[in-house]
Design a protein around this motif. Structure first.
Motif, PDB file in Angstrom:
ATOM      1  N   GLY A 178      -1.943   5.397   8.961  1.00 50.81           N
ATOM      2  CA  GLY A 178      -2.922   4.965   8.536  1.00 50.81           C
ATOM      3  C   GLY A 178      -2.486   2.815   8.696  1.00 50.81           C
ATOM      4  O   GLY A 178      -3.140   2.251   9.253  1.00 50.81           O
ATOM      5  N   LEU A 179      -1.300   3.102   8.086  1.00 49.96           N
ATOM      6  CA  LEU A 179      -0.633   1.631   8.385  1.00 49.96           C
ATOM      7  C   LEU A 179      -0.377   1.339   9.505  1.00 49.96           C
ATOM      8  O   LEU A 179      -0.150  -0.191   9.832  1.00 49.96           O
ATOM      9  CB  LEU A 179       0.803   1.867   7.107  1.00 49.96           C
ATOM     10  CG  LEU A 179       0.262   1.614   6.216  1.00 49.96           C
ATOM     11  CD1 LEU A 179       1.949   1.731   5.179  1.00 49.96           C
ATOM     12  CD2 LEU A 179      -0.659   1.095   5.340  1.00 49.96           C
ATOM     13  N   ARG A 204       0.634   4.215  -0.954  1.00 47.37           N
ATOM     14  CA  ARG A 204      -0.377   5.485  -1.209  1.00 47.37           C
ATOM     15  C   ARG A 204      -0.556   5.873   0.086  1.00 47.37           C
ATOM     16  O   ARG A 204      -1.138   6.605   0.295  1.00 47.37           O
ATOM     17  CB  ARG A 204      -0.922   5.674  -2.063  1.00 47.37           C
ATOM     18  CG  ARG A 204      -0.577   5.511  -3.810  1.00 47.37           C
ATOM     19  CD  ARG A 204      -2.065   5.651  -4.363  1.00 47.37           C
ATOM     20  NE  ARG A 204      -1.231   5.297  -5.467  1.00 47.37           N
ATOM     21  CZ  ARG A 204      -0.982   6.567  -6.551  1.00 47.37           C
ATOM     22  NH1 ARG A 204      -1.110   7.508  -6.204  1.00 47.37           N
ATOM     23  NH2 ARG A 204      -1.116   6.061  -7.894  1.00 47.37           N
ATOM     24  N   CYS A 205      -0.095   4.823   0.958  1.00 49.02           N
ATOM     25  CA  CYS A 205      -1.143   4.896   2.353  1.00 49.02           C
ATOM     26  C   CYS A 205      -0.124   5.616   3.012  1.00 49.02           C
ATOM     27  O   CYS A 205       0.901   5.723   3.058  1.00 49.02           O
ATOM     28  CB  CYS A 205      -1.096   3.454   3.122  1.00 49.02           C
ATOM     29  SG  CYS A 205      -2.975   2.773   2.673  1.00 49.02           S
ATOM     30  N   SER A 206      -1.322   6.093   4.380  1.00 48.65           N
ATOM     31  CA  SER A 206       0.115   7.271   5.100  1.00 48.65           C
ATOM     32  C   SER A 206       0.490   6.331   6.311  1.00 48.65           C
ATOM     33  O   SER A 206       0.104   5.189   6.455  1.00 48.65           O
ATOM     34  CB  SER A 206      -1.204   8.618   5.514  1.00 48.65           C
ATOM     35  OG  SER A 206      -1.543   7.535   6.305  1.00 48.65           O
ATOM     36  N   VAL A 241      -9.546  -2.695   3.883  1.00 50.48           N
ATOM     37  CA  VAL A 241      -9.430  -1.142   3.443  1.00 50.48           C
ATOM     38  C   VAL A 241      -9.904  -0.299   2.718  1.00 50.48           C
ATOM     39  O   VAL A 241     -10.599  -0.826   2.123  1.00 50.48           O
ATOM     40  CB  VAL A 241      -7.741  -0.079   2.770  1.00 50.48           C
ATOM     41  CG1 VAL A 241      -7.904   0.971   3.029  1.00 50.48           C
ATOM     42  CG2 VAL A 241      -7.098  -1.091   3.836  1.00 50.48           C
ATOM     43  N   LEU A 261       0.347  -0.651   0.441  1.00 50.53           N
ATOM     44  CA  LEU A 261      -0.494   0.157  -0.206  1.00 50.53           C
ATOM     45  C   LEU A 261       0.807   1.316   0.181  1.00 50.53           C
ATOM     46  O   LEU A 261       1.404   2.214   0.797  1.00 50.53           O
ATOM     47  CB  LEU A 261      -0.475   0.185   1.557  1.00 50.53           C
ATOM     48  CG  LEU A 261      -1.944  -1.279   1.466  1.00 50.53           C
ATOM     49  CD1 LEU A 261      -2.785  -1.346   2.714  1.00 50.53           C
ATOM     50  CD2 LEU A 261      -2.461  -1.302   0.044  1.00 50.53           C
ATOM     51  N   SER A 297      -8.594   5.340  -3.625  1.00 57.24           N
ATOM     52  CA  SER A 297      -7.305   5.581  -3.908  1.00 57.24           C
ATOM     53  C   SER A 297      -6.189   3.864  -4.663  1.00 57.24           C
ATOM     54  O   SER A 297      -4.659   4.728  -5.779  1.00 57.24           O
ATOM     55  CB  SER A 297      -6.128   5.571  -2.756  1.00 57.24           C
ATOM     56  OG  SER A 297      -6.650   5.508  -2.220  1.00 57.24           O
TER      57      SER A 297
END
Length: 602
Positions: free
Chosen positions: A65-66, A60-62, A104, A58, A110
């Protein structure tokens, strides 16, 4: 967080991109794979590797968030450690991560079509996710290092978060680089902070340390290339070829080790590679650590040179093992001719157990020839196998294969001649002329390839010569063929999606060890029809005058490529004349007040 616990694997892991949901044999003794791995790695390391795994899928995830996803997975691990029969605990570990990804919110918003992967069953689901990893993510902004005092305060007050963010930052930018390498970088980063934060000039200290860190990052990139190549071999050519290549290398490095021990080690390495190739960082790291421990437990059996490495802390063992020189050959090894050519029972032994017989031949031949490349020994082995396949069907096999040594020596002579010729060219003509010669040859072989790609191939091959031709003679062949195999495999991968020509297709369909000789022997593409003349291929302007020497040289080399694309039959003398004319033109026009007009006229 115990970031240092896994650095030792940084230099050994090799990875790939195929999914294998069959668990290793030792997993069969555990009801809960996640509890098993969590207990092996302990919480700090498990969390770190979980963050890396999710960051690489992932991208692109922050970080925030992860972090929540990592917490959920760690919570499940705690539950399963307490009760292996609890809900979700029997899932294969890869499925735990993929299920988390598929839960998710707004995944499609996304990641677009990647969300469709969730509709597939394992192992196809993971194969699908792997295909969406972006090798060079241009959607991630370049890393900007915060001010020195900010970093040090953050390290002092929020060490775990700072290092976790570092791991996240590296992992999402390098989706195929493996967890041990990334954790190694994090450890080096922490070492820099520990050293520099007490200093009066923190910024200068960090600048110095970060330069060292950039060297380590560069090394990690090179490891990444080797990892991906190893995975590609396993995926494309299969277990037999992969294991043969590893048996050659390990027999050369540990020539005193018994055949049975090396075969077992090679089999174990293959199993761990399969996990690593699937992108499953947790199992990859855990099982590789066990493999290294197993090697050290039997160090007396494999090599006396392992002793100093195995006495080091775990964080230093693997790097040491990888850098250890080949062990000395046993004294008085008998000639192989008697057993494998003169013996009247050769065909009987070969036909009774084909693979075991050939494996032992590879082992015996490799331990006697540490100076040969892996690919050459595989060609010799294949040549011997082909000879036995033919001769053992005749009425008089011994008469058929009595010239085996002469036949197999042809492979050796071809490889030695290629290495010697190219290293002599590099030494006598220099780097600039060497790359020109390469570009001429390879543009004629495959003129359909873009100018930029041909230039890139030429640079890479020249870098191989620069690296390998400066080594002692006994190491040149192994070095050269290894790196050329990586370049050729990359070329063949491109060929799969964008066919180049019939010659390249033929070479890319060869056996793994035969591709390099095929490319070397490839001639001019006689079916090639030059494109219509395009003036833009030879468009130069005043910017050339202000360009640094490297850019000028690049312009000249690309001109050379474009000339050959237009006129593949040009002789070397004609090319020299035009190259000289180019230099004269640049010198002349750059002295003019209106350089652009001059370039246009010329």
């Amino acid at each position: 967080m115990k970031w240092l616990t896994l650095i030792s694997f940084i230099f050994l892991l090799s990875t790939a991109r195929s999914w294998n949901l069959q668990r290793t044999a030792r997993d069969a003794d555990h009801k809960s794979p996640i509890a098993h791995r969590f207990n092996d790695l302990k919480e700090e390391t498990f969390k770190a590797v979980a963050m890396i795994t999710l960051s690489q899928y992932l991208q692109r995830c922050s970080y925030v968030g992860l972090s929540k996803m990592v917490k959920d997975i760690v919570d499940l691990a705690h539950t399963c450690v307490a009760n292996e029969n609890a809900d979700g605990c029997s899932k294969p570990l890869p499925s735990v991560f993929l299920d988390a990804i598929c839960q998710v919110d707004q995944l499609r918003d996304s990641y677009g079509d990647m969300a469709d992967c969730c509709g597939k069953a394992d192992p196809e689901r993971n194969q699908c996710f792997l295909s969406f990893k972006v090798q060079h993510p241009d959607f991630i902004a370049p890393y900007q290092r915060p001010a020195a005092d900010v970093i040090c305060n953050e390290y002092k007050d929020h060490r775990v978060q700072l290092l976790g963010n570092f791991v996240y930052t590296v992992a999402r930018r390098n989706p195929f680089l493996h967890a041990p390498a990334i954790l190694g970088l994090a450890a080096e980063y922490e070492k820099a902070l520990k050293t520099c934060c007490p200093e009066s000039d923190i910024g200068a200290c960090l600048d110095n340390k970060v330069q060292q860190l950039s060297v380590i990052k560069e090394k990690a990139k090179k490891i990444d290339v080797k990892q991906q190549h190893g995975c590609r071999v396993l995926e494309k050519y299969g277990e037999r070829t992969f294991q043969a290549s590893k048996l050659v290398r390990m027999s050369q490095k540990y020539p005193k080790a018994p055949f049975g021990e090396l075969v077992k080690m090679v089999h174990d390495v293959k199993d761990v590679y399969r996990e690593c190739c699937a992108g499953d960082m947790v199992e990859c790291v855990d099982d590789w650590s066990e493999l290294v421990a197993s090697l050290c437990a039997k160090q007396d059996v494999f090599s006396s040179k392992l002793k100093p490495c195995c006495e080091l802390p775990p964080v230093e063992q693997t790097k040491c093992i990888m850098e250890t020189e080949f062990d000395d050959k046993p004294d008085n090894l008998p000639s192989l001719v008697e057993k494998y050519i003169q013996d009247q029972e050769v065909c009987k032994s070969y036909e009774a157990n084909h693979d075991a017989f050939l494996s032992e031949f590879v082992y015996e031949y490799s331990r006697r020839h540490p100076e040969f490349s892996t690919e050459l020994i595989m060609r010799v082995s294949k040549g011997y196998e082909t000879l036995l396949d033919k001769c053992c069907k005749t009425a008089n096999p011994a008469e058929c294969y009595r010239n085996a040594v002469e036949e197999l020596n042809k492979h050796i002579k071809e490889t030695e001649d290629v290495v010697t010729t190219n290293c002599e060219l590099f030494s006598t003509r220099g780097e600039a002329e060497f790359i020109k010669g390469l570009l001429v040859r390879y543009t004629k072989k495959m003129p359909q390839v873009s100018t930029d790609t041909l230039f890139e191939i030429g640079k890479k091959m020249t870098a191989v010569a620069k690296k390998c031709c400066n080594l002692p003679e006994q190491k040149r062949m192994s070095c050269s063929e290894h790196y050329l195999s990586i370049i050729i495999e990359d070329m063949c991968k491109r060929q799969e999606s964008t066919p180049i020509n019939d010659q390249v297709s033929q070479c890319c369909n060869e056996l793994y060890s035969y591709r390099r000789p095929c490319f070397t022997a490839m001639g001019v593409d006689t079916k090639y029809v030059p494109p219509p003349f395009d003036p833009m291929m030879f468009n130069f302007d005043g910017k050339m005058c202000d360009a640094p020497p490297a850019e000028r040289e690049e312009g000249q080399l690309k001109l050379l490529i474009n000339l050959i694309k237009r006129k593949p039959q040009m002789t070397e003398e004609q090319l020299k004349t035009i190259a000289g004319g180019f230099t004269t033109m640049v010198d002349k026009c750059c002295k003019q007040s209106d350089a652009d007009s001059c370039f246009g006229e010329e």
